[in-house]
Design a protein around this motif. Structure first.
Motif, mmCIF file in Angstrom:
data_model
loop_
_atom_site.group_PDB
_atom_site.id
_atom_site.type_symbol
_atom_site.label_atom_id
_atom_site.label_comp_id
_atom_site.label_asym_id
_atom_site.label_seq_id
_atom_site.Cartn_x
_atom_site.Cartn_y
_atom_site.Cartn_z
ATOM 1 N N VAL A 44 0.816 -1.222 0.000
ATOM 2 C CA VAL A 44 0.000 0.000 0.000
ATOM 3 C C VAL A 44 0.847 1.269 0.000
ATOM 4 O O VAL A 44 0.538 2.241 -0.699
ATOM 5 C CB VAL A 44 -0.945 -0.010 1.224
ATOM 6 C CG1 VAL A 44 -1.662 1.340 1.367
ATOM 7 C CG2 VAL A 44 -1.950 -1.143 1.102
ATOM 8 N N ALA A 45 1.918 1.294 0.776
ATOM 9 C CA ALA A 45 2.699 2.528 0.934
ATOM 10 C C ALA A 45 4.185 2.223 0.893
ATOM 11 O O ALA A 45 4.635 1.218 1.464
ATOM 12 C CB ALA A 45 2.331 3.221 2.245
ATOM 13 N N SER A 46 4.915 3.091 0.255
ATOM 14 C CA SER A 46 6.371 2.939 0.208
ATOM 15 C C SER A 46 6.979 3.423 1.515
ATOM 16 O O SER A 46 6.372 4.224 2.237
ATOM 17 C CB SER A 46 6.941 3.758 -0.947
ATOM 18 O OG SER A 46 6.760 5.144 -0.700
ATOM 19 N N VAL B 194 -1.736 4.721 6.217
ATOM 20 C CA VAL B 194 -1.837 3.584 5.296
ATOM 21 C C VAL B 194 -3.291 3.159 5.108
ATOM 22 O O VAL B 194 -3.675 2.713 4.016
ATOM 23 C CB VAL B 194 -0.976 2.390 5.768
ATOM 24 C CG1 VAL B 194 0.498 2.747 5.729
ATOM 25 C CG2 VAL B 194 -1.378 1.904 7.149
ATOM 26 N N TYR B 195 -4.102 3.287 6.149
ATOM 27 C CA TYR B 195 -5.520 2.977 5.997
ATOM 28 C C TYR B 195 -6.188 3.968 5.038
ATOM 29 O O TYR B 195 -7.045 3.592 4.219
ATOM 30 C CB TYR B 195 -6.233 2.995 7.356
ATOM 31 C CG TYR B 195 -6.267 1.660 8.039
ATOM 32 C CD1 TYR B 195 -7.290 0.752 7.799
ATOM 33 C CD2 TYR B 195 -5.261 1.281 8.931
ATOM 34 C CE1 TYR B 195 -7.316 -0.489 8.431
ATOM 35 C CE2 TYR B 195 -5.281 0.042 9.564
ATOM 36 C CZ TYR B 195 -6.311 -0.837 9.300
ATOM 37 O OH TYR B 195 -6.328 -2.074 9.915
ATOM 38 N N GLY C 131 -11.372 8.118 2.335
ATOM 39 C CA GLY C 131 -10.286 7.757 3.232
ATOM 40 C C GLY C 131 -10.469 8.294 4.631
ATOM 41 O O GLY C 131 -10.106 7.630 5.614
ATOM 42 N N LYS C 132 -11.050 9.488 4.757
ATOM 43 C CA LYS C 132 -11.231 10.109 6.062
ATOM 44 C C LYS C 132 -12.167 9.278 6.933
ATOM 45 O O LYS C 132 -11.896 9.044 8.121
ATOM 46 C CB LYS C 132 -11.776 11.519 5.909
ATOM 47 C CG LYS C 132 -11.962 12.252 7.236
ATOM 48 C CD LYS C 132 -12.483 13.673 7.023
ATOM 49 C CE LYS C 132 -12.678 14.369 8.369
ATOM 50 N NZ LYS C 132 -13.190 15.756 8.198
ATOM 51 N N ILE C 133 -13.269 8.800 6.339
ATOM 52 C CA ILE C 133 -14.231 8.008 7.104
ATOM 53 C C ILE C 133 -13.611 6.685 7.546
ATOM 54 O O ILE C 133 -13.795 6.238 8.687
ATOM 55 C CB ILE C 133 -15.500 7.752 6.259
ATOM 56 C CG1 ILE C 133 -16.238 9.072 6.009
ATOM 57 C CG2 ILE C 133 -16.417 6.753 6.963
ATOM 58 C CD1 ILE C 133 -17.454 8.938 5.127
ATOM 59 N N VAL C 134 -12.857 6.054 6.654
ATOM 60 C CA VAL C 134 -12.214 4.785 6.994
ATOM 61 C C VAL C 134 -11.215 4.981 8.134
ATOM 62 O O VAL C 134 -11.146 4.174 9.070
ATOM 63 C CB VAL C 134 -11.516 4.188 5.756
ATOM 64 C CG1 VAL C 134 -10.645 2.999 6.147
ATOM 65 C CG2 VAL C 134 -12.554 3.762 4.728
ATOM 66 N N VAL C 135 -10.431 6.059 8.047
ATOM 67 C CA VAL C 135 -9.459 6.336 9.106
ATOM 68 C C VAL C 135 -10.166 6.592 10.435
ATOM 69 O O VAL C 135 -9.715 6.130 11.487
ATOM 70 C CB VAL C 135 -8.579 7.547 8.728
ATOM 71 C CG1 VAL C 135 -7.791 8.029 9.929
ATOM 72 C CG2 VAL C 135 -7.627 7.179 7.608
ATOM 73 N N GLN C 136 -11.274 7.312 10.402
ATOM 74 C CA GLN C 136 -12.013 7.587 11.634
ATOM 75 C C GLN C 136 -12.546 6.290 12.253
ATOM 76 O O GLN C 136 -12.504 6.115 13.471
ATOM 77 C CB GLN C 136 -13.177 8.542 11.349
ATOM 78 C CG GLN C 136 -12.725 9.978 11.095
ATOM 79 C CD GLN C 136 -13.891 10.909 10.787
ATOM 80 O OE1 GLN C 136 -14.522 10.782 9.738
ATOM 81 N NE2 GLN C 136 -14.173 11.811 11.697
ATOM 82 N N LEU C 137 -13.034 5.394 11.400
ATOM 83 C CA LEU C 137 -13.535 4.115 11.901
ATOM 84 C C LEU C 137 -12.398 3.301 12.510
ATOM 85 O O LEU C 137 -12.535 2.747 13.610
ATOM 86 C CB LEU C 137 -14.191 3.337 10.766
ATOM 87 C CG LEU C 137 -14.739 1.944 11.126
ATOM 88 C CD1 LEU C 137 -15.819 2.069 12.194
ATOM 89 C CD2 LEU C 137 -15.289 1.246 9.878
ATOM 90 N N TYR C 138 -11.267 3.234 11.809
ATOM 91 C CA TYR C 138 -10.119 2.500 12.336
ATOM 92 C C TYR C 138 -9.622 3.126 13.632
ATOM 93 O O TYR C 138 -9.298 2.415 14.597
ATOM 94 C CB TYR C 138 -8.994 2.482 11.304
ATOM 95 C CG TYR C 138 -7.661 2.046 11.888
ATOM 96 C CD1 TYR C 138 -7.440 0.730 12.270
ATOM 97 C CD2 TYR C 138 -6.636 2.975 12.096
ATOM 98 C CE1 TYR C 138 -6.230 0.330 12.824
ATOM 99 C CE2 TYR C 138 -5.424 2.582 12.649
ATOM 100 C CZ TYR C 138 -5.232 1.268 13.006
ATOM 101 O OH TYR C 138 -4.034 0.884 13.566
#
Length: 478
Positions: free
Chosen positions: A254-256, A272-273, A284-291
């Motif tokens: 996913v990320a270097s 990375v999430y 991406g913001k919503i996913v990061v908030q959930l994580y």
């Protein structure tokens, strides 16, 4: 006590998984080692983590009637002196660990609420004060007893495992369906370079898997402990090892390392999430908030375990008179409330002293932190030696994974050598980075002499306590 009130298999698995596994360990080591982190995690898991967990499972099954965890395990084969030394160094290392980790919860909460870290340079001054509040609040929760927060740990552990699995699946499926890997895998960057620099980094991987022992202090709370506890330790170990190894592959896809290195290491796990979600066209913001929300819940559960477990290990089984009775007093459910609050007070002092602006005192506590840095590895070395003695004495145990002493000795000695190498190697980063010989000598003293000084200090406390007890007994006899 009925079985319904005791801890079940999966709750115990999560009590081991939650304080041991950290997704941030994957991202931080991916930054330092790049793709070489993948085989490094495999080596650590196979040669150190899994054998150590097996040792804990075996020796704990022989001490299932005791609640002291680490102390009871070492004492059963090496005696009270080495048990005290191992547990005291474990307790000291945990105090300084708690000083640092309370600041992580506000950061994860910020990511959960706002989708970003708002504790930047301008707001970072708030973290120590929030840490004090959290230290008091989480200590209060810990005083309520392990079973009261076991469900929180169970919930957080399962969601953390689920979040990690989802990340791995989406990263690998994305790669297989056309998303190019962010990291170029070559033999040169994947095969570890076994030089001095790698040795220094590799040693910290050993500490990243620390935590398999924390559930041992709750063995008396477990239903059918002689079967349940060893099984739980092995299951949790497999989960943790696979999560670190496969998770490192997914992070590299996913990320270097360059992208991760450009971010704050504390924020790399969230980054990375966000990248993975955006690769799939998801917000991406919503996913990061959930994580971040899941991570916050898990962190709270993990820190409560780290608050309570070392206290049990330190004070639950020590001989009477080693410490003041005030510290060893237990509630009906076995919780050492007084000791927990004393620990909380010490941690608060460690957090607040740097805020006073008194340079000499601040430097003193910075010195104490440096001195305690390697205290964590000492109990593992002693525990492995205790297990070797345990097998040589052919002590009875309901559970034995290694059917022959020869196979047990092979894995034990490999783990012991890696532990000693970790103790030596962990300080290389400090020593090699010093600007002068005199600075290097000071760093050697602080890094390697620290655990010895702190152990001697603890031993003097124990010796003084026993001497006072002997004096009182003599006076009473007269």
């Amino acid at each position: 006590m009925s079985n319904s009130k005791k801890l079940g298999l999966w709750t115990l698995v999560m009590l081991t998984f939650v304080p041991t596994f950290g997704f941030g360990n994957i991202t931080s080591n991916a930054v330092v080692l790049g793709p070489a982190a993948i085989p490094s995690w495999f080596i650590v898991s196979v040669l150190f983590f899994f054998p150590l967990s097996i040792m804990i499972a075996e020796i704990s099954s022989a001490n299932q009637d005791k609640e002291g965890g680490l102390y009871a395990w070492i004492e059963s084969s090496l005696g009270p002196k080495w048990a005290f030394i191992g547990t005291w160094s474990y307790f000291i290392a945990n105090l300084f660990y708690l000083q640092m980790v309370f600041a992580r919860i506000p950061v994860s909460t910020s990511w959960a609420l706002f989708g970003e870290n708002r504790f930047t340079d301008q707001n970072a001054y708030l973290l120590p004060y929030l840490s004090v509040v959290l230290a008091i609040l989480l200590t209060f929760i810990a005083t309520r007893g392990v079973k009261r927060f076991a469900k929180l740990s169970d919930f957080g552990g399962k969601f953390t495992l689920a979040a990690t699995v989802i990340f791995i699946v989406f990263a690998i499926v994305g790669y297989l369906t056309g998303t190019p890997s962010a990291t170029q895998f070559t033999a040169e960057n994947t095969i570890p370079k076994f030089d001095v620099s790698y040795f220094a980094t590799f040693s910290w991987l050993l500490f990243a898997v620390a935590g398999a022992e924390v559930a041992g202090t709750y063995i008396k709370e477990v239903d059918n402990p002689e079967k349940t506890f060893p099984k739980a330790v092995i299951i949790a170990t497999i989960f943790i090892a696979l999560a670190y190894i496969i998770g490192s592959v997914a992070v590299c896809l996913v990320a270097s390392p360059e992208v991760l290195e450009s971010a704050n290491l504390k924020d790399a796990g969230y980054i990375v999430y966000k990248i993975l979600a955006e690769n799939w066209g998801i917000n991406g913001k919503i996913v990061v908030q959930l994580y971040a929300f899941i991570f916050t819940i898990t962190s709270i559960a993990a820190y409560i375990v780290w608050i309570e477990s070392p206290i049990r290990a330190m004070f639950a089984e020590v001989p009477e008179g080693t410490f003041p009775r005030f510290l060893t007093a237990k509630s009906e459910d076995g919780t050492l409330k007084n000791a927990l609050w004393v620990q909380c007070a010490i941690v608060i002092i460690l957090i607040l002293v740097p805020l006073l602006g008194i340079e000499s005192i601040d430097a003193f506590f910075k010195l104490l932190y440096d001195l305690s840095a390697l205290s964590l590895v000492v109990p593992y070395i002693i525990l492995i030696v205790a297990y070797i003695s345990f097998r040589k004495k052919n002590m009875d145990a309901p559970f034995k994974f290694f059917k022959t002493n020869s196979s047990a000795m092979v894995f034990s000695w490999i783990a012991l050598i890696l532990s000693v190498a970790g103790f030596i190697g962990a300080g290389f980063d400090y020593v090699l980075g010093s600007e002068s010989t005199s600075e290097a000598i000071k760093l050697v003293f602080k890094t390697y002499g620290g655990p010895i000084i702190l152990i001697l200090f603890g031993y003097l406390i124990a010796f003084g306590g026993k001497k006072n007890i002997a004096s009182k007994s003599q006076d009473q006899s007269i």
